[in-house]
Scaffold this active site. Sequence first.
Site, PDB file in Angstrom:
ATOM      1  N   ARG A 153      -8.498  15.131  -8.953  1.00 46.03           N
ATOM      2  CA  ARG A 153      -7.040  14.974  -9.136  1.00 46.03           C
ATOM      3  C   ARG A 153      -6.637  15.223 -10.587  1.00 46.03           C
ATOM      4  O   ARG A 153      -5.578  15.792 -10.854  1.00 46.03           O
ATOM      5  CB  ARG A 153      -6.612  13.574  -8.683  1.00 46.03           C
ATOM      6  CG  ARG A 153      -6.629  13.398  -7.158  1.00 46.03           C
ATOM      7  CD  ARG A 153      -6.513  11.934  -6.777  1.00 46.03           C
ATOM      8  NE  ARG A 153      -6.337  11.717  -5.353  1.00 46.03           N
ATOM      9  CZ  ARG A 153      -6.413  10.520  -4.762  1.00 46.03           C
ATOM     10  NH1 ARG A 153      -6.680   9.442  -5.500  1.00 46.03           N
ATOM     11  NH2 ARG A 153      -6.230  10.400  -3.469  1.00 46.03           N
ATOM     12  N   THR A 185      -5.208   7.620  -8.045  1.00 43.56           N
ATOM     13  CA  THR A 185      -4.240   8.011  -7.013  1.00 43.56           C
ATOM     14  C   THR A 185      -3.163   8.948  -7.561  1.00 43.56           C
ATOM     15  O   THR A 185      -2.786   9.911  -6.905  1.00 43.56           O
ATOM     16  CB  THR A 185      -3.575   6.733  -6.440  1.00 43.56           C
ATOM     17  OG1 THR A 185      -4.618   5.892  -5.917  1.00 43.56           O
ATOM     18  CG2 THR A 185      -2.585   7.062  -5.340  1.00 43.56           C
ATOM     19  N   ARG A 188     -14.822   7.959  -5.129  1.00 36.73           N
ATOM     20  CA  ARG A 188     -13.498   7.708  -5.714  1.00 36.73           C
ATOM     21  C   ARG A 188     -13.471   8.094  -7.188  1.00 36.73           C
ATOM     22  O   ARG A 188     -12.447   8.524  -7.707  1.00 36.73           O
ATOM     23  CB  ARG A 188     -13.046   6.266  -5.466  1.00 36.73           C
ATOM     24  CG  ARG A 188     -12.617   6.067  -3.997  1.00 36.73           C
ATOM     25  CD  ARG A 188     -12.005   4.725  -3.721  1.00 36.73           C
ATOM     26  NE  ARG A 188     -10.679   4.544  -4.298  1.00 36.73           N
ATOM     27  CZ  ARG A 188      -9.540   4.907  -3.730  1.00 36.73           C
ATOM     28  NH1 ARG A 188      -9.541   5.520  -2.564  1.00 36.73           N
ATOM     29  NH2 ARG A 188      -8.388   4.665  -4.309  1.00 36.73           N
ATOM     30  N   TYR A 234      -3.278   6.275   8.251  1.00 38.11           N
ATOM     31  CA  TYR A 234      -2.455   5.670   7.195  1.00 38.11           C
ATOM     32  C   TYR A 234      -1.737   4.401   7.662  1.00 38.11           C
ATOM     33  O   TYR A 234      -0.754   3.997   7.042  1.00 38.11           O
ATOM     34  CB  TYR A 234      -1.460   6.695   6.655  1.00 38.11           C
ATOM     35  CG  TYR A 234      -2.085   7.677   5.660  1.00 38.11           C
ATOM     36  CD1 TYR A 234      -2.829   7.226   4.562  1.00 38.11           C
ATOM     37  CD2 TYR A 234      -1.911   9.059   5.805  1.00 38.11           C
ATOM     38  CE1 TYR A 234      -3.392   8.112   3.657  1.00 38.11           C
ATOM     39  CE2 TYR A 234      -2.482   9.952   4.891  1.00 38.11           C
ATOM     40  CZ  TYR A 234      -3.215   9.466   3.820  1.00 38.11           C
ATOM     41  OH  TYR A 234      -3.777  10.347   2.915  1.00 38.11           O
ATOM     42  N   ASN A 259      -1.898  15.025  -3.964  1.00 37.86           N
ATOM     43  CA  ASN A 259      -3.079  14.607  -4.737  1.00 37.86           C
ATOM     44  C   ASN A 259      -4.411  15.066  -4.143  1.00 37.86           C
ATOM     45  O   ASN A 259      -5.466  14.536  -4.483  1.00 37.86           O
ATOM     46  CB  ASN A 259      -3.039  13.102  -5.033  1.00 37.86           C
ATOM     47  CG  ASN A 259      -3.145  12.242  -3.803  1.00 37.86           C
ATOM     48  OD1 ASN A 259      -3.322  12.751  -2.690  1.00 37.86           O
ATOM     49  ND2 ASN A 259      -3.060  10.935  -3.970  1.00 37.86           N
ATOM     50  N   GLU A 267     -12.672   4.659   9.237  1.00 41.37           N
ATOM     51  CA  GLU A 267     -12.122   6.017   9.106  1.00 41.37           C
ATOM     52  C   GLU A 267     -13.075   7.063   9.676  1.00 41.37           C
ATOM     53  O   GLU A 267     -12.641   8.021  10.327  1.00 41.37           O
ATOM     54  CB  GLU A 267     -11.825   6.319   7.627  1.00 41.37           C
ATOM     55  CG  GLU A 267     -10.647   5.508   7.094  1.00 41.37           C
ATOM     56  CD  GLU A 267     -10.429   5.654   5.583  1.00 41.37           C
ATOM     57  OE1 GLU A 267      -9.502   5.012   5.069  1.00 41.37           O
ATOM     58  OE2 GLU A 267     -11.193   6.394   4.927  1.00 41.37           O
ATOM     59  N   HIS A 308      -8.426  12.727  -0.001  1.00 40.05           N
ATOM     60  CA  HIS A 308      -8.512  11.316   0.383  1.00 40.05           C
ATOM     61  C   HIS A 308      -9.971  10.884   0.264  1.00 40.05           C
ATOM     62  O   HIS A 308     -10.870  11.642   0.608  1.00 40.05           O
ATOM     63  CB  HIS A 308      -8.053  11.122   1.835  1.00 40.05           C
ATOM     64  CG  HIS A 308      -8.420   9.766   2.367  1.00 40.05           C
ATOM     65  ND1 HIS A 308      -7.652   8.648   2.124  1.00 40.05           N
ATOM     66  CD2 HIS A 308      -9.508   9.334   3.071  1.00 40.05           C
ATOM     67  CE1 HIS A 308      -8.245   7.589   2.684  1.00 40.05           C
ATOM     68  NE2 HIS A 308      -9.367   7.980   3.262  1.00 40.05           N
ATOM     69  N   LYS A 352      -7.037  17.567   1.573  1.00 40.31           N
ATOM     70  CA  LYS A 352      -5.699  17.547   2.160  1.00 40.31           C
ATOM     71  C   LYS A 352      -5.093  18.958   2.193  1.00 40.31           C
ATOM     72  O   LYS A 352      -5.646  19.898   1.592  1.00 40.31           O
ATOM     73  CB  LYS A 352      -4.820  16.591   1.342  1.00 40.31           C
ATOM     74  CG  LYS A 352      -5.271  15.113   1.408  1.00 40.31           C
ATOM     75  CD  LYS A 352      -4.330  14.229   0.585  1.00 40.31           C
ATOM     76  CE  LYS A 352      -4.752  12.762   0.602  1.00 40.31           C
ATOM     77  NZ  LYS A 352      -3.819  11.912  -0.203  1.00 40.31           N
ATOM     78  N   PHE A 395       6.989   5.515   0.978  1.00 40.18           N
ATOM     79  CA  PHE A 395       6.400   6.856   0.952  1.00 40.18           C
ATOM     80  C   PHE A 395       5.650   7.200   2.241  1.00 40.18           C
ATOM     81  O   PHE A 395       5.097   8.288   2.368  1.00 40.18           O
ATOM     82  CB  PHE A 395       5.464   6.993  -0.258  1.00 40.18           C
ATOM     83  CG  PHE A 395       4.354   5.972  -0.318  1.00 40.18           C
ATOM     84  CD1 PHE A 395       3.177   6.150   0.394  1.00 40.18           C
ATOM     85  CD2 PHE A 395       4.495   4.819  -1.090  1.00 40.18           C
ATOM     86  CE1 PHE A 395       2.151   5.221   0.344  1.00 40.18           C
ATOM     87  CE2 PHE A 395       3.467   3.876  -1.152  1.00 40.18           C
ATOM     88  CZ  PHE A 395       2.298   4.081  -0.423  1.00 40.18           C
TER      89      PHE A 395
HETATM   90  P1  DAT Z   1      -5.629   6.642  -2.600  1.00 45.69           P
HETATM   91  O1  DAT Z   1      -5.350   7.938  -1.884  1.00 45.69           O
HETATM   92  O2  DAT Z   1      -5.992   6.879  -4.037  1.00 45.69           O
HETATM   93  O3  DAT Z   1      -6.630   5.779  -1.884  1.00 45.69           O
HETATM   94  P2  DAT Z   1      -3.604   4.758  -1.643  1.00 45.69           P
HETATM   95  O4  DAT Z   1      -4.554   4.424  -0.543  1.00 45.69           O
HETATM   96  O5  DAT Z   1      -3.040   3.662  -2.450  1.00 45.69           O
HETATM   97  O6  DAT Z   1      -4.254   5.819  -2.668  1.00 45.69           O
HETATM   98  O7  DAT Z   1      -2.379   5.568  -1.039  1.00 45.69           O
HETATM   99  C1  DAT Z   1      -2.594   6.567  -0.051  1.00 45.69           C
HETATM  100  C2  DAT Z   1      -1.773   7.761  -0.400  1.00 45.69           C
HETATM  101  O8  DAT Z   1      -0.388   7.423  -0.379  1.00 45.69           O
HETATM  102  C3  DAT Z   1      -2.015   8.317  -1.798  1.00 45.69           C
HETATM  103  O9  DAT Z   1      -3.091   9.218  -1.840  1.00 45.69           O
HETATM  104  C4  DAT Z   1      -0.720   8.979  -2.100  1.00 45.69           C
HETATM  105  C5  DAT Z   1       0.312   8.119  -1.389  1.00 45.69           C
HETATM  106  N1  DAT Z   1       0.927   7.140  -2.286  1.00 45.69           N
HETATM  107  C6  DAT Z   1       0.377   5.990  -2.725  1.00 45.69           C
HETATM  108  N2  DAT Z   1       1.220   5.317  -3.523  1.00 45.69           N
HETATM  109  C7  DAT Z   1       2.334   6.079  -3.588  1.00 45.69           C
HETATM  110  C8  DAT Z   1       3.575   5.958  -4.244  1.00 45.69           C
HETATM  111  N3  DAT Z   1       3.859   4.894  -5.029  1.00 45.69           N
HETATM  112  N4  DAT Z   1       4.499   6.950  -4.088  1.00 45.69           N
HETATM  113  C9  DAT Z   1       4.234   8.016  -3.312  1.00 45.69           C
HETATM  114  N5  DAT Z   1       3.078   8.192  -2.654  1.00 45.69           N
HETATM  115  C10 DAT Z   1       2.145   7.247  -2.787  1.00 45.69           C
HETATM  116 MG    MG Z   2      -6.489   4.839  -0.060  1.00 43.66          MG
END
Ligand code: DAT
Ligand code: MG
Length: 151
Positions: free
Chosen positions: A102, A91, A85, A49, A112, A126, A115, A9, A57
């Site tokens: 991370r 996350t 992962r 996304y 973070n 994806e 991805h 990212k 968020f």
């Molecule tokens: P990951 O990136 O570990 O797969 P995710 O798919 O649940 O996590 O969420 C995608 C992204 O969204 C994550 O990298 C950061 C952001 N995110 C997730 N939960 C969040 C939250 N509670 N507050 C702020 N950003 C969040």
């Molecule tokens: Mg994810």
Amino acid sequence: MERTLIIIKPDGVQRGLVGEILTRFERKGFRIAGMKFMQPSRELAEKHYAVHQGKPFYEGLVSYIISSPVVVLVLEGTNAIVAARGTVGATRPHEAAPGSIRGDFGLEVGRNLVHASDSVENGLAEIALWFKPEELVNWTRNNEPWIFEKP
Ligand code: DAT
Ligand code: MG
């Protein structure tokens, strides 16, 4: 061979961590099938996304991923989704295990660094979103038998 989509990212790129992050995936044993440096459009980020649309968020997440260029990768390996992962970590970086990307380089969920696809099915979708078929390379490494028991 299972595939996963990885994005380094904008914070990873801006902080000069591209080499460090790539090294971690390389030494884990993943085979690179695709890699490019690009500026994602808002349209692409919104598709990527889409599952998070409507969450509080979401807007911050989309603006973050398009705020600067990213490095996008397709990695191959046995259990690539789960393995990648693990290399990336939880996350929320403050909860991510030390030793993970991370866990070693981040503090906030909104910064973070990486991805990684969360299922085989989402990984395929994806990969199709970020790469054209001709941008992916089918190849083998000469050390493959030392990484894969059944290459
Ligand atoms: P990951 O990136 O570990 O797969 P995710 O798919 O649940 O996590 O969420 C995608 C992204 O969204 C994550 O990298 C950061 C952001 N995110 C997730 N939960 C969040 C939250 N509670 N507050 C702020 N950003 C969040
Ligand atoms: Mg994810």
